[in-house]
Design an enzyme around this catalytic site. Structure first.
Site: not given
Ligand code: ARG
Length: 258
Positions: A77, A123, A212-215
């Site tokens: 993603h 993913d 967000q941003g850790d993905s």
């Molecule tokens: N989708 C998020 C990203 O793009 C990562 C989210 C992780 N969320 C969590 N609750 N661990 O960075």
């Protein structure tokens, strides 16, 4: 004497007031308070295989893991639909505002062919770098590594993402440890959870999580990459662990890209 006593009383009153009002110390611009969510600062010298992904203008948008001198594993993603020409891998830079480390171009982006959305699994993606990085890499979990996925294992998470749900991204690399949850716990939180493509981690009471941003960044246990940061409901919420792409089932498709 009277002045000394006066000062003493004043300081007692001030510190009493401070302890009432300042249960958490006020954060300043370069403070290193609670991060990833609930993490602490980490150095890429200690974790040389953790990288971040940036656009050609330099903005960090995801994390990743160097698994070979010219290959980075990240989340599908993060890079699905992106052009390699607008994607950079930043290696060895703890502080996003510094120029430390190396910025490498990306020559190819492979996204798992079955990937649709993060919550439906697959993913995972592999970036090919335009040049080799002279760095330690992290081995991938293999299908034989079932013990690494035992509930309760304290896994390491790393990233430059937000330090609270809806908050702003961290300037510095942050790390934390979170226990892997059982499949049953994760399934209760998320009906979409599948143990063939995902693994969850977090404390029952929340408080520590990727955000967000850790993905795309690493979930590490036993010296191996066992997951890549994928999704979750909010961040660090009680009852809602973080969801990670499970690396072991993708071992052969990933390896075929290396
Ligand atoms: N989708 C998020 C990203 O793009 C990562 C989210 C992780 N969320 C969590 N609750 N661990 O960075």
């Amino acid at each position: 004497m009277a002045k000394t006593l006066h000062r003493l009383i004043l300081s007692v009153v001030v510190s009493a007031l401070a302890s009432i009002f300042m249960t958490a110390p006020a954060a300043t611009a370069d403070d290193v308070s609670p991060m990833i969510v609930g993490g602490t600062r980490a150095s890429t010298a200690t974790y040389p295989w953790v990288v971040y992904l940036a656009s050609s203008s330099g903005g960090q948008f995801c994390g990743g893991t160097l698994v070979k001198a010219n290959k980075v594993v990240t989340a599908a993603h993060c890079v699905s639909g992106r052009s390699p020409s607008n994607t950079r891998v930043v290696h060895g830079r703890d502080d996003k505002q510094s120029t430390a480390g190396t910025v490498v171009n990306v020559s190819r982006i492979w996204v798992h062919p079955s990937y649709r959305t993060a919550t439906s699994g697959y993913d995972v993606a592999v970036l090919t770098l335009a040049s080799n990085l002279n760095s330690a890499t992290l081995p991938l979990a293999t299908p034989a590594d079932t013990a690494l996925y035992q509930a309760g294992n304290s896994a390491l998470i790393l990233g430059w993402g937000t330090t609270s749900s809806g908050g702003s991204a961290s300037r510095y690399l942050l790390k934390a440890n979170v226990p892997l949850t059982s499949d049953a716990t994760c399934k209760t939180a998320y009906p979409q959870y599948s143990n063939t493509s995902m693994v969850c981690a977090g404390f029952p009471q929340g408080g520590v999580d990727t955000c967000q941003g850790d993905s795309g960044g690493p979930l590490v246990f036993g010296g191996k990459l066992i997951g890549d940061t994928s999704w979750g409901r909010g961040c660090a919420a009680a009852g809602y662990p973080g969801v990670y792409g499970r690396i072991a089932p993708y071992y052969s498709v990933i390896t075929a890209q290396l």
